[in-house]
Design a protein around this motif. Structure first.
Motif: not given
Length: 204
Positions: A90-91, A120-123, A163-167, A176-177
């Motif tokens: 999830v980026n 992706a989450i477009n923030y 920011e990225s999350y590996l799920v 988390k990065r």
């Protein structure tokens, strides 16, 4: 008359000089602050010491996803169904984020790995700008959800984008990065977490 005119204008250069002296510390402080911010960014996002910032969410179930789609992208909305049962990255990105632009080629390479689902989450972005960003740099995502007010980012504990999350396939956050991926964070962070997840383990 000439003498009177000269006397009346004499204080003006002095006042200007005082204003300049008053502004000088602010200019110096601004320069120092800018340099310090650049150094902190490079240390946090590009240095080896902070390749992955710990998160209280690691090892817990990912927050629920129910974000509307990015209209015009022809991609589905970002919901729980988009990541269920899949190893997912999830980026969190935005078109106005310069490091996101730097990171994007890395995401495109990662998208070539069929074992990894990238969403992706477009923030806090403008849809037309996000579409232009993807049109220019390519689209590595299988689903995009828009987060115009940043509510989802709060749920996910976003520290700073990208920011990225590996799920994991079971919905557990494994890694988390914070900041753009680089060679170090890939080799020492994401890849080992992926391998462990694919082997049936979990990351901490």
């Amino acid at each position: 008359m000439t003498a009177d005119t000269d006397d009346s204008q004499t204080p003006k250069p002095r006042r200007l000089g005082r204003y300049a002296m008053a502004l000088l510390p602010l200019l110096v402080f601004g320069g120092i602050a800018g340099t310090a911010a650049k150094m902190l960014y490079e240390q946090d996002f590009h240095g080896k010491d902070v390749a992955a910032i710990p998160s209280a969410l690691i090892g817990t179930k990912a927050p629920s996803l129910a974000l509307p789609p990015l209209e015009g992208s022809k991609l589905p909305a970002l919901t729980d169904a988009a990541i269920k049962g899949k190893l997912t990255l999830v980026n969190v990105f935005a078109s106005w984020c310069i490091p996101c632009r730097d990171e994007h080629p890395v995401l495109r390479e990662l998208a070539k790995d069929g074992r990894l689902n990238i969403v992706a989450i477009n923030y806090k972005d403008q849809p037309e700008n996000a579409l232009r960003f993807l049109g220019e740099l390519g689209n590595p995502f299988q689903a995009i959800g828009i987060d115009p007010k940043g509510a989802a980012a709060i749920d996910w504990g976003v520290y700073g984008i990208p920011e990225s999350y590996l799920v994991g396939p079971d919905g557990t956050i494994l890694y988390k990065r914070v900041g753009p991926f680089d060679d170090i964070s890939l080799k020492e962070g994401l890849y080992p977490a992926m391998q462990k997840a694919l082997a049936g383990g979990s990351s901490s």
